[in-house]
Each structure stands twice: as structure tokens, then as C-alpha cells.
Design a protein around this motif. Structure first.
Motif, PDB file in Angstrom:
ATOM      1  N   ALA A  89       1.284   3.666   4.762  1.00 37.78           N
ATOM      2  CA  ALA A  89       1.195   2.844   3.783  1.00 37.78           C
ATOM      3  C   ALA A  89       0.529   1.600   4.197  1.00 37.78           C
ATOM      4  N   LEU A  90       0.623   1.335   5.279  1.00 42.45           N
ATOM      5  CA  LEU A  90      -0.093  -0.066   5.820  1.00 42.45           C
ATOM      6  C   LEU A  90      -1.535   0.079   5.817  1.00 42.45           C
ATOM      7  N   ALA A  91      -1.968   1.155   6.397  1.00 39.02           N
ATOM      8  CA  ALA A  91      -3.366   1.636   6.521  1.00 39.02           C
ATOM      9  C   ALA A  91      -4.053   1.775   4.922  1.00 39.02           C
ATOM     10  N   THR A  92      -3.292   2.368   4.125  1.00 38.63           N
ATOM     11  CA  THR A  92      -3.756   2.522   2.939  1.00 38.63           C
ATOM     12  C   THR A  92      -4.064   1.089   2.253  1.00 38.63           C
ATOM     13  N   LEU A  93      -3.109   0.030   2.223  1.00 43.22           N
ATOM     14  CA  LEU A  93      -3.227  -1.264   1.820  1.00 43.22           C
ATOM     15  C   LEU A  93      -4.213  -1.822   2.392  1.00 43.22           C
ATOM     16  N   ASP A  94      -4.437  -1.407   3.726  1.00 42.26           N
ATOM     17  CA  ASP A  94      -5.548  -2.088   4.551  1.00 42.26           C
ATOM     18  C   ASP A  94      -6.777  -1.781   4.000  1.00 42.26           C
ATOM     19  N   GLN A  95      -7.007  -0.273   3.350  1.00 45.66           N
ATOM     20  CA  GLN A  95      -8.444   0.237   2.994  1.00 45.66           C
ATOM     21  C   GLN A  95      -8.472  -0.495   1.741  1.00 45.66           C
ATOM     22  N   LEU A  96      -7.544  -0.318   1.080  1.00 49.73           N
ATOM     23  CA  LEU A  96      -7.557  -1.016  -0.525  1.00 49.73           C
ATOM     24  C   LEU A  96      -8.061  -2.432  -0.477  1.00 49.73           C
ATOM     25  N   SER A  97      -7.586  -3.185   0.573  1.00 54.85           N
ATOM     26  CA  SER A  97      -8.006  -4.606   0.550  1.00 54.85           C
ATOM     27  C   SER A  97      -9.315  -4.940   1.443  1.00 54.85           C
ATOM     28  N   SER A  98      -9.819  -3.827   1.908  1.00 58.84           N
ATOM     29  CA  SER A  98     -10.968  -4.131   3.024  1.00 58.84           C
ATOM     30  C   SER A  98     -10.627  -4.778   4.049  1.00 58.84           C
ATOM     31  N   GLY A  99      -9.476  -4.420   4.819  1.00 59.13           N
ATOM     32  CA  GLY A  99      -9.229  -4.953   5.958  1.00 59.13           C
ATOM     33  C   GLY A  99      -8.075  -6.246   5.977  1.00 59.13           C
ATOM     34  N   ARG A 100      -7.545  -6.537   4.864  1.00 62.08           N
ATOM     35  CA  ARG A 100      -6.737  -7.445   5.052  1.00 62.08           C
ATOM     36  C   ARG A 100      -5.164  -7.514   5.130  1.00 62.08           C
ATOM     37  N   ALA A 101      -4.785  -6.299   5.559  1.00 61.26           N
ATOM     38  CA  ALA A 101      -3.523  -6.107   5.536  1.00 61.26           C
ATOM     39  C   ALA A 101      -2.898  -6.620   7.090  1.00 61.26           C
ATOM     40  N   VAL A 102      -1.650  -7.140   6.847  1.00 58.26           N
ATOM     41  CA  VAL A 102      -1.082  -7.465   8.244  1.00 58.26           C
ATOM     42  C   VAL A 102       0.512  -7.035   8.071  1.00 58.26           C
ATOM     43  N   VAL A 103       1.447  -6.847   9.185  1.00 56.14           N
ATOM     44  CA  VAL A 103       2.832  -6.410   8.595  1.00 56.14           C
ATOM     45  C   VAL A 103       3.587  -7.440   9.834  1.00 56.14           C
ATOM     46  N   HIS A 104       4.535  -8.037   9.262  1.00 52.72           N
ATOM     47  CA  HIS A 104       5.433  -9.001  10.004  1.00 52.72           C
ATOM     48  C   HIS A 104       6.914  -7.928   9.942  1.00 52.72           C
ATOM     49  N   PHE A 105       7.456  -7.668  11.028  1.00 52.55           N
ATOM     50  CA  PHE A 105       8.518  -6.983  11.052  1.00 52.55           C
ATOM     51  C   PHE A 105       9.710  -7.988  11.389  1.00 52.55           C
ATOM     52  N   ILE A 106      10.762  -7.474  10.563  1.00 57.04           N
ATOM     53  CA  ILE A 106      12.204  -8.167  10.545  1.00 57.04           C
ATOM     54  C   ILE A 106      13.108  -7.013  11.204  1.00 57.04           C
ATOM     55  N   ALA A 107      13.410  -7.457  12.512  1.00 56.94           N
ATOM     56  CA  ALA A 107      14.571  -6.732  12.948  1.00 56.94           C
ATOM     57  C   ALA A 107      15.882  -6.692  12.174  1.00 56.94           C
ATOM     58  N   GLY A 108      16.107  -7.834  11.512  1.00 56.83           N
ATOM     59  CA  GLY A 108      17.489  -7.928  10.681  1.00 56.83           C
ATOM     60  C   GLY A 108      18.423  -8.858  11.475  1.00 56.83           C
ATOM     61  N   GLY A 109      18.694  -9.993  10.681  1.00 56.30           N
ATOM     62  CA  GLY A 109      19.301 -11.144  11.348  1.00 56.30           C
ATOM     63  C   GLY A 109      21.159 -11.198  10.847  1.00 56.30           C
ATOM     64  N   SER A 110      21.351 -10.148   9.776  1.00 55.27           N
ATOM     65  CA  SER A 110      22.616  -9.824   9.180  1.00 55.27           C
ATOM     66  C   SER A 110      23.053  -8.701   9.236  1.00 55.27           C
ATOM     67  N   ASP A 111      24.235  -8.329  10.033  1.00 59.32           N
ATOM     68  CA  ASP A 111      24.688  -7.005   9.884  1.00 59.32           C
ATOM     69  C   ASP A 111      24.945  -6.678   8.528  1.00 59.32           C
ATOM     70  N   ALA A 112      25.589  -7.614   7.651  1.00 61.23           N
ATOM     71  CA  ALA A 112      25.947  -7.355   6.189  1.00 61.23           C
ATOM     72  C   ALA A 112      24.887  -6.857   5.429  1.00 61.23           C
TER      73      ALA A 112
END
Length: 367
Positions: A89-112
Motif C-alpha cells: 500500500a505504501l509503495a503504491t502511494l509512493d508510485q502514484l505520488s512520484s516518490g512522495r510517500a512517508v510513513v509515521h508509525f504509532i505504536a499506540g499510547g492508550s490501551d483503551a
């Protein structure tokens, strides 16, 4: 690399000052907002993630189609998408945007909040899963050759990703203020995101990130780029800026009613989120830190997300940002409270003088 600027994506005209309950996505507003960021030379926009909010990938693809240079940072929680699917999915967005994709990971700060989407791992386990997730994505982007994975959280055989990132890989961002965040981000991230804290505390966090990178065997030339987030409140003069700040604060307090905000007025502190706790602890020391770092917006919102404001004239905001650049910040995230109008003001009155000052410094060093 040069200092770059990040904004946050807003899908409709609802703001913290004038909230619109249950507002749907507004395609025209989204495109207008994104094109303003592009026109005013913001470098990135972060497409946020929430368990009950709009899909970041669809939103990001819309932004990519409407802009030319703006890079799209997709916020992603590992529990929501299997890593082999995310790699494509990220590589697809990267191709669609001519190399403009970045991913920011959220491990999760709230159990709820994690539990709302079926994730019942504890925080330590979530970070361990994140580490495994990033390693899988790196391998999937490295080549199209089939590979197996037999980890603690993911197992598969013969996966091949034939959707190649434009530049060979996609930048990975990690954020947080916990020991696990520093360790994993320092070892694996291209970018490490911090919320706006006073200079002393920010320097301490940067040192810990760099130490984690060194412990993982990364040379200084390969350390994560530091991303720091602020909520500037600007006006023509200092006096007008502070008047605007107090009007903003009054509106934030008024809009803490359950139907108008992300949490009820009496919501408990976000005890599991180390970053939020740090902001609240600093807020207890005083309203203003350093040049113009203002903390009442933190307490008014119970530190739910990036909430520290910079208050002042464009000159004061410029100098405050340069203070963080001097510490090592290369990515400055700025978003306001009147979303579209603030982004335009930043594009006119903040980005150009910061960039001009940095050019002058560079010319001076070369002379």
C-alpha cells in the motif's frame, strides 16, 4: 539536509476553535488545504490516524493527486494493517505520488484506544511488534525476491513485493518519549518525532535518540532526522499575538464539552502516554518556557496530542524555531488552531524568514 516544514492534514472546516460535530470529509476543502500547503512550500503533510476517523491512505492518495511537491506522511498503527499489505500500500502511494510517500508509525499510547480495534497487547509488546513490523517493511522494499518470516508477531512464507518504491525505499518515522521509543526509533527510523518541549528537555531527548542510534551501530551520518512539533499563535505584534493566544485559550476551554471535543472536560490524564505526561509536568512549572513556548494550551486540552504553542510576532516565532534548529531539529511541524488561515499565515510570514535566515547562515559559513 535542509530544514523542512510539516503541516497536519485537515479533511474539513472543523477546527478546535469552531468545531463541527461529526463533520464528514469535505473533498473541496481537503484539496484546497493541500494545495495551499503546496503553494506555500510546505514540504510534508501528516495524515493522522484515529480509531474512529478517516482512512489515511485514501486521504493521502487524494492529496497526492492534487499536489505536485508535497510529501504525504501516512500515520499507521501496526495492529490495523498486516505488514505485507502495508508494504504494498505504501509503495503504491509512493508510485502514484512520484516518490512522495512517508510513513509515521504509532505504536499506540492508550490501551483503551488500541482495544477499540481489537489490539490487546500491552505497551511493551506493541513496541516489540513495531520493531518487527519495520524490519519486515524494510525487507519488502529492499527487493522483489520472495522471503519467509518467522517472528514473534508475524509469520509468512514466500512473500514477494513487486510494488517497488520509487527511490528504493520509503522514509520511516517513529515518535515518542519512552525508552522503547528511543531504542526502536534510534535503531530503525529515518525520522524521529518529538512534541514541542523546552530547549533543555528537547536537547536531552535528542541526545537519547542519538545514543540509541549509536548503540545500534549507526554512524553519525545515518542518525534519525529530528522532527519537533509546535502550535504557533502569531500576529503582527507581540501584544496582538498574546491577545490572540488568550482568545484561543478561552475557546479551547469552552469547547471541552463532550460533544465538541475529543474527550470530556473531566477526562482523566492520558497516564499511559509518556509524551503527554511530560507536557503536563512541564506545564506545572509555569506558563511560558524559553522565548515563547506557551503551556496553557497543554492543560486546556489535557495534553491530548501535540499542544504546546509558540506565541509572538513572526520575528519571535522565527527565532524560536531557529533555537530548535540549533539543537539539531531538521523537520519543524507547525499547525495552528484556525487551520487553513493559520497555514496560510505560516506560509507567508514564518517559512520564508526562517529559510532566509538559514541561507544567510550558510553563506556566512562558506565565506
Amino acid at each position: 539536509m535542509p530544514v523542512e516544514f510539516i503541516s497536519l492534514t485537515f479533511p474539513n472546516a472543523s477546527t478546535e476553535l469552531n468545531p463541527i460535530a461529526n463533520a464528514p470529509i469535505d473533498p473541496e476543502y481537503l484539496v484546497r488545504y493541500a494545495r495551499n500547503l503546496d503553494d506555500y512550500a510546505f514540504n510534508y503533510t501528516l495524515v493522522p490516524y484515529d480509531s474512529s476517523y478517516f482512512d489515511p491512505f485514501t486521504t493521502g492518495a487524494t492529496i497526492a493527486a492534487a499536489t505536485k511537491n508535497l510529501k504525504i506522511i501516512i500515520a499507521l498503527r501496526p495492529n490495523t494493517l498486516y505488514p505485507t499489505v502495508a508494504a504494498k500500500a505504501l509503495a503504491t502511494l509512493d508510485q502514484l505520488s512520484s516518490g512522495r510517500a512517508v510513513v509515521h508509525f504509532i505504536a499506540g499510547g492508550s490501551d483503551a484506544d488500541q482495544a477499540r480495534e481489537g489490539d490487546f497487547l500491552n505497551k511493551e509488546q506493541r513496541y516489540a511488534r513495531l520493531e518487527e513490523y519495520i524490519r519486515i517493511l524494510r525487507r519488502a522494499w529492499e527487493s522483489a525476491d520472495p522471503f519467509d518470516w518467522n517472528g514473534e508477531y508475524y509469520q509468512f512464507k514466500g512473500f514477494s513485493n513487486k510494488v517497488r518504491p520509487v527511490n528504493g525505499t520509503i522514509p520511516v518515522s517513529v515518535g515518542g518519549s519512552s525508552d522503547d521509543a528511543y531504542r526502536i526509533g534510534g535503531a530503525l527510523a529515518d525520522i524521529f518525532g518529538l512534541w514541542g518541549e523546552p530547549l533543555k528537555e528537547t536537547k536531552e531527548q535528542i541526545d537519547r535518540i542519538y545514543a540509541a542510534a549509536a548503540a545500534a551501530g549507526r554512524p553519525e551520518s545515518d542518525r534519525p532526522r529530528i522532527w519537533v512539533t509546535f502550535r504557533p499563535i502569531i500576529a503582527e505584534t507581540e501584544e496582538l499575538a498574546w491577545e490572540k493566544a488568550h482568545r484561543t485559550l478561552d475557546a479551547l476551554k469552552a469547547n471541552r464539552a463532550p460533544a465538541q471535543s475529543s474527550g470530556p472536560a473531566a477526562a482523566p490524564p492520558p497516564v499511559q502516554n509518556v509524551g503527554s505526561q511530560r507536557l503536563l509536568d512541564i506545564a506545572a512549572r509555569g506558563e511560558v518556557q524559553d522565548r515563547a513556548l506557551w503551556y496553557p494550551t497543554v492543560t486546556a486540552t489535557n495534553a491530548r496530542g501535540a499542544s504546546t504553542a509558540l506565541v509572538g510576532s513572526p520575528k519571535t516565532i522565527k527565532e524560536s524555531i531557529l533555537d530548535y534548529v540549533d539543537l539539531g531539529a531538521e523537520l519543524i511541524s507547525i499547525r495552528g488552531y484556525d487551520n487553513l488561515n493559520d497555514a496560510i499565515d505560516y506560509g507567508r510570514y514564518v517559512l520564508p524568514p526562517v529559510r532566509e535566515a538559514l541561507k544567510e547562515r550558510e553563506a556566512h559559513y562558506k565565506a
